[in-house]
Design a protein around this motif. Structure first.
Motif, PDB file in Angstrom:
ATOM      1  N   VAL A  61       0.862  -1.391   0.141  1.00 39.69           N
ATOM      2  CA  VAL A  61      -0.005  -0.264  -0.468  1.00 39.69           C
ATOM      3  C   VAL A  61       1.267   0.940   0.252  1.00 39.69           C
ATOM      4  CG1 VAL A  61      -1.746   1.237   1.103  1.00 39.69           C
ATOM      5  CG2 VAL A  61      -1.908  -1.363   1.291  1.00 39.69           C
ATOM      6  N   GLN A  62       0.538   2.091  -1.124  1.00 43.59           N
ATOM      7  CA  GLN A  62       1.469   3.640  -1.347  1.00 43.59           C
ATOM      8  C   GLN A  62       1.337   3.945   0.182  1.00 43.59           C
ATOM      9  OE1 GLN A  62      -0.681   6.856  -3.294  1.00 43.59           O
ATOM     10  NE2 GLN A  62       1.201   7.815  -3.865  1.00 43.59           N
ATOM     11  N   THR A  63       2.362   5.181   1.080  1.00 43.11           N
ATOM     12  CA  THR A  63       2.112   6.113   1.942  1.00 43.11           C
ATOM     13  C   THR A  63       2.664   7.098   1.812  1.00 43.11           C
ATOM     14  OG1 THR A  63       4.058   4.943   3.062  1.00 43.11           O
ATOM     15  CG2 THR A  63       1.801   4.172   4.202  1.00 43.11           C
ATOM     16  N   LEU A  64       2.087   7.822   2.568  1.00 42.61           N
ATOM     17  CA  LEU A  64       2.518   9.591   2.090  1.00 42.61           C
ATOM     18  C   LEU A  64       3.345  10.577   3.479  1.00 42.61           C
ATOM     19  CD1 LEU A  64       0.128   9.994  -0.440  1.00 42.61           C
ATOM     20  CD2 LEU A  64       2.443  10.021  -1.009  1.00 42.61           C
ATOM     21  N   GLN A  65       4.672  10.030   3.582  1.00 44.57           N
ATOM     22  CA  GLN A  65       5.075  11.242   4.658  1.00 44.57           C
ATOM     23  C   GLN A  65       4.252  12.662   4.864  1.00 44.57           C
ATOM     24  OE1 GLN A  65       9.101  10.010   5.142  1.00 44.57           O
ATOM     25  NE2 GLN A  65       8.811   9.158   6.604  1.00 44.57           N
ATOM     26  N   LEU A  66       4.435  13.184   5.604  1.00 44.22           N
ATOM     27  CA  LEU A  66       4.101  15.248   5.618  1.00 44.22           C
ATOM     28  C   LEU A  66       4.809  15.392   5.228  1.00 44.22           C
ATOM     29  CD1 LEU A  66       0.433  14.827   7.535  1.00 44.22           C
ATOM     30  CD2 LEU A  66       0.645  13.776   5.239  1.00 44.22           C
ATOM     31  N   PHE A  67       6.183  15.532   6.260  1.00 36.60           N
ATOM     32  CA  PHE A  67       6.839  16.436   6.363  1.00 36.60           C
ATOM     33  C   PHE A  67       8.064  16.554   5.216  1.00 36.60           C
ATOM     34  CE2 PHE A  67       8.198  14.838  10.821  1.00 36.60           C
ATOM     35  CZ  PHE A  67       6.494  16.129  11.072  1.00 36.60           C
ATOM     36  N   ALA A  86     -10.691  14.798  -2.825  1.00 36.53           N
ATOM     37  CA  ALA A  86      -9.161  14.889  -3.307  1.00 36.53           C
ATOM     38  C   ALA A  86      -8.478  13.732  -3.701  1.00 36.53           C
ATOM     39  CB  ALA A  86      -8.488  15.890  -2.651  1.00 36.53           C
ATOM     40  N   ASP A  87      -7.900  13.908  -3.972  1.00 39.76           N
ATOM     41  CA  ASP A  87      -7.149  12.512  -5.127  1.00 39.76           C
ATOM     42  C   ASP A  87      -5.624  12.182  -4.114  1.00 39.76           C
ATOM     43  OD1 ASP A  87      -4.281  13.703  -5.879  1.00 39.76           O
ATOM     44  OD2 ASP A  87      -6.044  14.652  -7.299  1.00 39.76           O
ATOM     45  N   PRO A  88      -4.763  11.560  -3.636  1.00 37.91           N
ATOM     46  CA  PRO A  88      -3.582  11.250  -2.586  1.00 37.91           C
ATOM     47  C   PRO A  88      -2.593  12.328  -2.893  1.00 37.91           C
ATOM     48  CG  PRO A  88      -4.308   9.557  -3.447  1.00 37.91           C
ATOM     49  CD  PRO A  88      -4.643  10.427  -4.437  1.00 37.91           C
ATOM     50  N   GLN A  89      -2.684  13.163  -4.064  1.00 40.53           N
ATOM     51  CA  GLN A  89      -0.740  14.075  -4.117  1.00 40.53           C
ATOM     52  C   GLN A  89      -1.729  15.349  -3.263  1.00 40.53           C
ATOM     53  OE1 GLN A  89      -1.609  11.796  -6.536  1.00 40.53           O
ATOM     54  NE2 GLN A  89      -0.083  10.595  -5.712  1.00 40.53           N
ATOM     55  N   THR A  90      -3.223  15.475  -3.759  1.00 41.45           N
ATOM     56  CA  THR A  90      -3.607  17.640  -4.147  1.00 41.45           C
ATOM     57  C   THR A  90      -4.027  16.985  -2.754  1.00 41.45           C
ATOM     58  OG1 THR A  90      -4.366  17.238  -5.571  1.00 41.45           O
ATOM     59  CG2 THR A  90      -5.701  18.537  -3.817  1.00 41.45           C
ATOM     60  N   LEU A  91      -4.702  16.074  -1.211  1.00 39.40           N
ATOM     61  CA  LEU A  91      -4.259  15.638   0.221  1.00 39.40           C
ATOM     62  C   LEU A  91      -3.511  16.101   0.567  1.00 39.40           C
ATOM     63  CD1 LEU A  91      -6.504  15.844   2.643  1.00 39.40           C
ATOM     64  CD2 LEU A  91      -6.496  13.606   1.894  1.00 39.40           C
ATOM     65  N   HIS A  92      -2.326  15.074   0.235  1.00 39.23           N
ATOM     66  CA  HIS A  92      -0.851  14.717   0.437  1.00 39.23           C
ATOM     67  C   HIS A  92      -0.832  16.749   0.334  1.00 39.23           C
ATOM     68  CE1 HIS A  92       3.172  13.986   0.179  1.00 39.23           C
ATOM     69  NE2 HIS A  92       3.387  14.454   1.304  1.00 39.23           N
ATOM     70  N   LEU A  93      -0.350  17.401  -0.634  1.00 42.78           N
ATOM     71  CA  LEU A  93       0.382  18.919  -0.354  1.00 42.78           C
ATOM     72  C   LEU A  93      -1.011  18.725   0.395  1.00 42.78           C
ATOM     73  CD1 LEU A  93       0.983  19.559  -4.219  1.00 42.78           C
ATOM     74  CD2 LEU A  93       2.370  18.826  -1.955  1.00 42.78           C
ATOM     75  N   HIS A  94      -1.710  19.212   0.468  1.00 36.10           N
ATOM     76  CA  HIS A  94      -2.759  20.306   1.251  1.00 36.10           C
ATOM     77  C   HIS A  94      -2.379  20.188   2.585  1.00 36.10           C
ATOM     78  CE1 HIS A  94      -6.272  22.358   3.180  1.00 36.10           C
ATOM     79  NE2 HIS A  94      -6.334  21.569   3.815  1.00 36.10           N
ATOM     80  N   LEU A  95      -1.855  18.972   3.454  1.00 37.83           N
ATOM     81  CA  LEU A  95      -1.922  18.362   4.909  1.00 37.83           C
ATOM     82  C   LEU A  95      -0.329  19.088   5.360  1.00 37.83           C
ATOM     83  CD1 LEU A  95      -3.547  14.573   4.969  1.00 37.83           C
ATOM     84  CD2 LEU A  95      -4.574  16.854   6.210  1.00 37.83           C
ATOM     85  N   ARG A  96       0.273  19.069   3.989  1.00 39.61           N
ATOM     86  CA  ARG A  96       1.537  19.710   4.124  1.00 39.61           C
ATOM     87  C   ARG A  96       2.163  20.897   4.461  1.00 39.61           C
ATOM     88  NH1 ARG A  96       6.247  16.920   0.181  1.00 39.61           N
ATOM     89  NH2 ARG A  96       7.213  18.813   0.868  1.00 39.61           N
ATOM     90  N   LYS A  97       1.136  21.414   4.273  1.00 42.18           N
ATOM     91  CA  LYS A  97       0.952  23.348   4.070  1.00 42.18           C
ATOM     92  C   LYS A  97       0.248  23.381   5.301  1.00 42.18           C
ATOM     93  CE  LYS A  97      -0.861  24.266   0.103  1.00 42.18           C
ATOM     94  NZ  LYS A  97      -1.825  24.613  -0.672  1.00 42.18           N
ATOM     95  N   THR A  98      -0.573  22.160   5.429  1.00 47.52           N
ATOM     96  CA  THR A  98      -1.816  22.950   6.554  1.00 47.52           C
ATOM     97  C   THR A  98      -1.038  22.660   8.446  1.00 47.52           C
ATOM     98  OG1 THR A  98      -3.959  22.848   5.310  1.00 47.52           O
ATOM     99  CG2 THR A  98      -4.474  22.905   7.587  1.00 47.52           C
ATOM    100  N   LEU A  99      -0.257  21.315   7.886  1.00 45.83           N
ATOM    101  CA  LEU A  99       0.795  21.197   9.313  1.00 45.83           C
ATOM    102  C   LEU A  99       0.961  21.983  10.029  1.00 45.83           C
ATOM    103  CD1 LEU A  99       0.988  17.824  10.498  1.00 45.83           C
ATOM    104  CD2 LEU A  99       3.349  18.185   9.112  1.00 45.83           C
ATOM    105  N   TYR A 100       1.658  23.084   9.461  1.00 45.21           N
ATOM    106  CA  TYR A 100       1.955  24.490   9.919  1.00 45.21           C
ATOM    107  C   TYR A 100       1.452  24.848  10.504  1.00 45.21           C
ATOM    108  CZ  TYR A 100       6.288  21.315   9.599  1.00 45.21           C
ATOM    109  OH  TYR A 100       6.870  20.503   8.875  1.00 45.21           O
ATOM    110  N   VAL A 101       1.183  25.591  12.269  1.00 46.92           N
ATOM    111  CA  VAL A 101       0.074  26.469  12.591  1.00 46.92           C
ATOM    112  C   VAL A 101       1.527  27.260  13.482  1.00 46.92           C
ATOM    113  CG1 VAL A 101      -2.011  27.568  14.239  1.00 46.92           C
ATOM    114  CG2 VAL A 101      -1.682  24.507  12.911  1.00 46.92           C
ATOM    115  N   GLU A 102       0.804  28.888  13.664  1.00 49.17           N
ATOM    116  CA  GLU A 102       1.632  29.662  14.609  1.00 49.17           C
ATOM    117  C   GLU A 102       0.417  30.069  15.028  1.00 49.17           C
ATOM    118  OE1 GLU A 102       3.486  34.210  14.207  1.00 49.17           O
ATOM    119  OE2 GLU A 102       3.508  32.531  12.371  1.00 49.17           O
ATOM    120  N   VAL A 103       1.133  30.247  16.931  1.00 55.16           N
ATOM    121  CA  VAL A 103      -0.466  30.704  17.786  1.00 55.16           C
ATOM    122  C   VAL A 103      -0.004  31.924  18.893  1.00 55.16           C
ATOM    123  CG1 VAL A 103       0.049  27.929  18.922  1.00 55.16           C
ATOM    124  CG2 VAL A 103       1.686  29.406  19.551  1.00 55.16           C
ATOM    125  N   PRO A 104      -0.594  32.332  19.199  1.00 54.73           N
ATOM    126  CA  PRO A 104      -0.397  33.712  19.240  1.00 54.73           C
ATOM    127  C   PRO A 104       0.810  34.456  19.937  1.00 54.73           C
ATOM    128  CG  PRO A 104      -2.482  32.655  20.072  1.00 54.73           C
ATOM    129  CD  PRO A 104      -1.700  31.869  19.408  1.00 54.73           C
TER     130      PRO A 104
END
Length: 208
Positions: A82-88, A132-150
């Motif tokens: 099964v294909q797996t995609l790391q978010l880093f 979304a397809d895996p590649q599109t979702l993968h890119l979105h999650l990688r961009k959304t992974l980092y959050v700046e707190v107050p």
């Protein structure tokens, strides 16, 4: 002479879903036990609820897994090809890649349900539905992974942890959830502290 116990099965009731849940709660150091308090409910009902929800969706189904805690599950997927995609990013420090959250595209609901007891109530995986397809979702999650707190500090949003998703569901407003989900994520499905199936769904846009 007492026979040695199998490695990883050294506690009473090992292998039983409820015993596994208690062991997971103990390992997490939390007083919350991931079981529904209603006597008539158990993991069997959670499984049935999850099965129904997954069979209703027309979206693509994914698992989001914490690599260090979900190593056995990821090894199972790897053995099945099964294909797996790391978010880093791939050029990250190798030590960092070892703890990266992993996105696993699932071909159907059965692929998740067959592994239900491998991840449910363990605190290291959530289910995600997306158009979304895996590649599109993968890119979105990688961009959304980092959050700046107050305070300006950059943090990693642990989507794969049901405890974090429970917190997100409690504190985020609809517009904040929409900002995280955008058009890439339809819903997260995970267990709440009582062992019930909970869904965090993208807010629906109401036409004016």
């Amino acid at each position: 002479m007492t026979e040695p116990q199998a490695e990883g099965r050294s506690y009473p009731g090992a292998g039983h879903p409820i015993a596994e849940s208690l062991a997971a709660a103990s390992a997490l150091g939390t007083p919350l036990v991931f079981l529904c308090p209603r006597k008539s409910q158990s993991f069997a009902s959670a499984f049935a609820e999850l099965e129904w929800r997954l069979q209703q969706t027309k979206d693509n189904i994914y698992l989001l897994i914490d690599a260090p805690l979900g190593g056995a599950l990821l090894a199972d997927f790897a053995a099945a090809g099964v294909q797996t995609l790391q978010l880093f990013p791939g050029d990250s420090d190798p030590a960092l890649l070892e703890v990266a959250p992993v996105l696993v595209p699932c071909s159907d609901a059965q692929m998740v349900l067959e592994r239900f007891h491998s991840f449910w109530a363990r605190g290291f995986a959530s289910i995600l539905t997306s158009r979304a397809d895996p590649q599109t979702l993968h890119l979105h999650l990688r961009k959304t992974l980092y959050v700046e707190v107050p305070g300006g500090e950059l943090c990693i949003l642990r989507f794969h942890d049901p405890r974090v998703l429970n917190r997100i569901a409690e504190v985020l407003m609809e517009d904040q959830i929409d900002e995280v989900f955008q058009d890439a994520i339809e819903s997260f499905i995970f267990e709440n502290a009582g062992g019930d199936v909970q869904t965090l769904t993208r807010p629906q846009v109401v036409a004016e």
